[in-house]
Motif scaffolding. Structure first.
Motif, PDB file in Angstrom:
ATOM      1  N   ASN A  68      20.571  40.810  69.719  1.00 39.52           N
ATOM      2  CA  ASN A  68      21.956  40.437  69.094  1.00 39.52           C
ATOM      3  C   ASN A  68      23.255  40.990  70.485  1.00 39.52           C
ATOM      4  O   ASN A  68      24.173  40.386  70.494  1.00 39.52           O
ATOM      5  N   GLU A  69      22.682  42.306  70.701  1.00 43.52           N
ATOM      6  CA  GLU A  69      23.808  42.496  71.688  1.00 43.52           C
ATOM      7  C   GLU A  69      24.144  42.022  73.000  1.00 43.52           C
ATOM      8  O   GLU A  69      24.732  41.270  73.901  1.00 43.52           O
ATOM      9  N   LEU A  70      22.935  41.547  73.368  1.00 43.23           N
ATOM     10  CA  LEU A  70      22.830  40.705  74.425  1.00 43.23           C
ATOM     11  C   LEU A  70      23.481  38.780  74.261  1.00 43.23           C
ATOM     12  O   LEU A  70      24.892  38.491  74.980  1.00 43.23           O
ATOM     13  N   MET A  71      23.789  38.298  72.897  1.00 39.82           N
ATOM     14  CA  MET A  71      23.768  37.187  72.837  1.00 39.82           C
ATOM     15  C   MET A  71      25.585  37.666  72.438  1.00 39.82           C
ATOM     16  O   MET A  71      26.180  36.464  72.967  1.00 39.82           O
ATOM     17  N   ALA A  72      26.269  39.007  72.174  1.00 39.19           N
ATOM     18  CA  ALA A  72      27.760  39.311  71.934  1.00 39.19           C
ATOM     19  C   ALA A  72      27.522  38.657  73.392  1.00 39.19           C
ATOM     20  O   ALA A  72      29.438  38.656  73.590  1.00 39.19           O
ATOM     21  N   ARG A  92      30.548  42.450  81.948  1.00 33.08           N
ATOM     22  CA  ARG A  92      30.473  43.322  80.671  1.00 33.08           C
ATOM     23  C   ARG A  92      28.902  43.241  80.908  1.00 33.08           C
ATOM     24  O   ARG A  92      28.683  44.041  79.977  1.00 33.08           O
ATOM     25  N   PHE A  93      28.407  43.130  81.437  1.00 29.20           N
ATOM     26  CA  PHE A  93      26.311  43.098  81.338  1.00 29.20           C
ATOM     27  C   PHE A  93      26.276  43.745  82.800  1.00 29.20           C
ATOM     28  O   PHE A  93      24.933  44.607  82.192  1.00 29.20           O
ATOM     29  N   GLU A  94      26.647  44.898  83.123  1.00 33.46           N
ATOM     30  CA  GLU A  94      26.678  46.147  84.092  1.00 33.46           C
ATOM     31  C   GLU A  94      25.466  47.182  83.639  1.00 33.46           C
ATOM     32  O   GLU A  94      25.103  47.808  83.987  1.00 33.46           O
ATOM     33  N   PHE A  96      24.109  46.556  80.597  1.00 35.74           N
ATOM     34  CA  PHE A  96      22.826  46.244  79.866  1.00 35.74           C
ATOM     35  C   PHE A  96      21.507  46.375  79.767  1.00 35.74           C
ATOM     36  O   PHE A  96      21.285  46.429  81.503  1.00 35.74           O
ATOM     37  N   LYS A  97      20.673  47.203  79.056  1.00 36.25           N
ATOM     38  CA  LYS A  97      19.037  47.917  79.820  1.00 36.25           C
ATOM     39  C   LYS A  97      18.603  47.699  78.391  1.00 36.25           C
ATOM     40  O   LYS A  97      19.041  48.113  77.134  1.00 36.25           O
ATOM     41  N   HIS A  98      17.454  47.509  78.506  1.00 34.64           N
ATOM     42  CA  HIS A  98      16.210  47.058  77.855  1.00 34.64           C
ATOM     43  C   HIS A  98      15.139  47.623  78.357  1.00 34.64           C
ATOM     44  O   HIS A  98      14.358  46.802  78.885  1.00 34.64           O
ATOM     45  N   ARG A  99      14.458  48.652  78.414  1.00 30.43           N
ATOM     46  CA  ARG A  99      13.206  48.928  78.725  1.00 30.43           C
ATOM     47  C   ARG A  99      13.760  49.110  80.433  1.00 30.43           C
ATOM     48  O   ARG A  99      14.693  49.692  80.721  1.00 30.43           O
ATOM     49  N   THR A 100      13.090  48.453  80.712  1.00 28.67           N
ATOM     50  CA  THR A 100      12.953  48.298  82.239  1.00 28.67           C
ATOM     51  C   THR A 100      13.413  46.849  82.449  1.00 28.67           C
ATOM     52  O   THR A 100      13.578  47.403  83.857  1.00 28.67           O
ATOM     53  N   PHE A 101      14.177  46.039  81.934  1.00 24.23           N
ATOM     54  CA  PHE A 101      14.967  45.219  82.244  1.00 24.23           C
ATOM     55  C   PHE A 101      16.930  45.794  82.210  1.00 24.23           C
ATOM     56  O   PHE A 101      16.794  46.360  81.441  1.00 24.23           O
ATOM     57  N   ASN A 102      16.898  45.407  83.067  1.00 27.73           N
ATOM     58  CA  ASN A 102      18.507  46.206  83.684  1.00 27.73           C
ATOM     59  C   ASN A 102      19.460  45.278  83.680  1.00 27.73           C
ATOM     60  O   ASN A 102      18.972  43.867  84.258  1.00 27.73           O
ATOM     61  N   ALA A 103      20.322  45.883  84.588  1.00 34.92           N
ATOM     62  CA  ALA A 103      21.800  44.533  85.054  1.00 34.92           C
ATOM     63  C   ALA A 103      21.707  43.717  85.617  1.00 34.92           C
ATOM     64  O   ALA A 103      21.781  42.708  85.819  1.00 34.92           O
ATOM     65  N   THR A 104      20.790  44.463  86.519  1.00 31.48           N
ATOM     66  CA  THR A 104      20.089  43.451  87.524  1.00 31.48           C
ATOM     67  C   THR A 104      19.329  42.495  87.490  1.00 31.48           C
ATOM     68  O   THR A 104      19.479  41.106  87.879  1.00 31.48           O
ATOM     69  N   ASP A 105      18.149  42.482  86.387  1.00 31.57           N
ATOM     70  CA  ASP A 105      17.684  41.279  86.020  1.00 31.57           C
ATOM     71  C   ASP A 105      18.640  41.008  85.127  1.00 31.57           C
ATOM     72  O   ASP A 105      18.326  39.211  85.179  1.00 31.57           O
ATOM     73  N   THR A 106      19.428  41.132  84.904  1.00 31.03           N
ATOM     74  CA  THR A 106      20.731  40.422  82.963  1.00 31.03           C
ATOM     75  C   THR A 106      21.056  38.856  84.541  1.00 31.03           C
ATOM     76  O   THR A 106      21.095  37.748  84.255  1.00 31.03           O
ATOM     77  N   LEU A 107      21.563  39.754  85.550  1.00 29.19           N
ATOM     78  CA  LEU A 107      22.577  39.078  86.146  1.00 29.19           C
ATOM     79  C   LEU A 107      21.851  37.926  87.334  1.00 29.19           C
ATOM     80  O   LEU A 107      22.527  36.720  87.447  1.00 29.19           O
ATOM     81  N   TYR A 108      20.524  38.457  87.355  1.00 27.98           N
ATOM     82  CA  TYR A 108      19.911  36.780  88.066  1.00 27.98           C
ATOM     83  C   TYR A 108      19.147  36.691  86.821  1.00 27.98           C
ATOM     84  O   TYR A 108      19.839  34.871  87.310  1.00 27.98           O
ATOM     85  N   PHE A 109      18.988  36.534  85.792  1.00 25.52           N
ATOM     86  CA  PHE A 109      18.538  35.316  84.768  1.00 25.52           C
ATOM     87  C   PHE A 109      20.042  34.300  84.420  1.00 25.52           C
ATOM     88  O   PHE A 109      19.815  33.369  84.403  1.00 25.52           O
TER      89      PHE A 109
END
Length: 263
Positions: A68-72, A92-94, A96-109
């Motif tokens: 929900n945080e990510l969709m927001a 705004r994603f810098e 964001f983190k869930h366990r080992t999934f971090n901002a680097t992963d989010t931005l590449y996705f």
């Protein structure tokens, strides 16, 4: 032989009853599948579903909250965000983190999916073999094709590889198989979306986590160790004896038995 057939029929009846019990919308609210159910647009469902499946490890309440945080952060319009965001929007994603999934992963996705959707209408095509004239289809090849497409950008971070599984690394690919179940299965029960039509439900592979594995081994539906791609194929092959056209519907039964009934 007759005794074995009787046991198989009894197990099928047992699992069919559990599918009916757990393949229902009353369980959506407490399940990560609730995230893509917030959307109506096909591409929004795909994107929300893919992110949710990727982040679906750990306590379900936490997974739902992080999704929900990510969709927001995407203004609750993920497809539009992917197509029209600018560099400033990505700041705004810098954190964001869930366990080992971090901002680097989010931005590449975000970058990979943005590039993809600028040239394609649906994520389904990424799971289809690209080679011209290639005949036949298997989820194994589809997952490997998707992996190649997703990591097709020249500067992908190596750390992000661990968040997108592939049979090439012998992974059971639990989260991607769950995502495919959501997108492909069509049964009018209101849980799975059935918005993809190029992949048949008969081709799907059962999502396997530790709960499904425990129940499957107890029911003698899985013998291969460890829990890897071959074990997932073995389980799915056994489930096909009960329903060759829709073997993965039994994921509802195995998951419900494992998580809710503690079978």
């Amino acid at each position: 032989m007759a005794g074995s057939k009787k046991l198989s029929l009894e197990l099928k009846a047992f699992l069919d009853e559990k599918v009916e019990r757990y393949n229902t919308t009353r369980f959506i609210e407490l399940d990560p599948v609730s995230i893509p159910h917030q959307f109506k647009k096909k591409q929004d469902i795909e994107i929300a579903g893919f992110f949710t499946a990727t982040l679906a490890w750990g306590q379900r309440v936490t997974v739902i909250n992080k999704c929900n945080e990510l969709m927001a952060l995407m203004d609750h319009a993920p497809h539009d965000f992917l197509l029209h965001h600018n560099e400033q929007d990505l700041k705004r994603f810098e954190k964001f983190k869930h366990r080992t999934f971090n901002a680097t992963d989010t931005l590449y996705f975000i970058e990979s999916l943005s590039q993809y959707y600028k040239g394609h209408d649906s994520l389904e095509d990424a799971f289809l073999p690209r080679a011209p004239g290639e005949s036949g289809f298997s989820i194994e090849r589809g997952l490997m094709n998707f992996h190649d497409v997703f990591f097709g950008l020249a500067d992908f971070p190596k750390r992000t590889l661990k968040h997108v599984s592939t049979p090439a690394r012998k992974s059971a690919c639990k989260r991607l198989n769950m995502f495919l179940r959501w997108m492909v299965r069509q049964d009018n029960k209101g849980v799975d979306f059935g918005i993809w039509t190029k992949i048949s439900p008969a081709h799907l592979v059962c999502p396997c986590d530790v709960h499904v594995e425990r129940v499957a081994r107890k029911l003698k539906l899985m013998k291969n160790k460890p829990l890897n791609w071959q074990a997932a194929l073995e389980l799915t092959a056994n489930l096909r004896f009960f329903d060759p056209q829709d073997p993965v519907k039994y994921d509802f039964a195995l998951f419900g038995l494992g998580i809710i009934e503690h079978y």
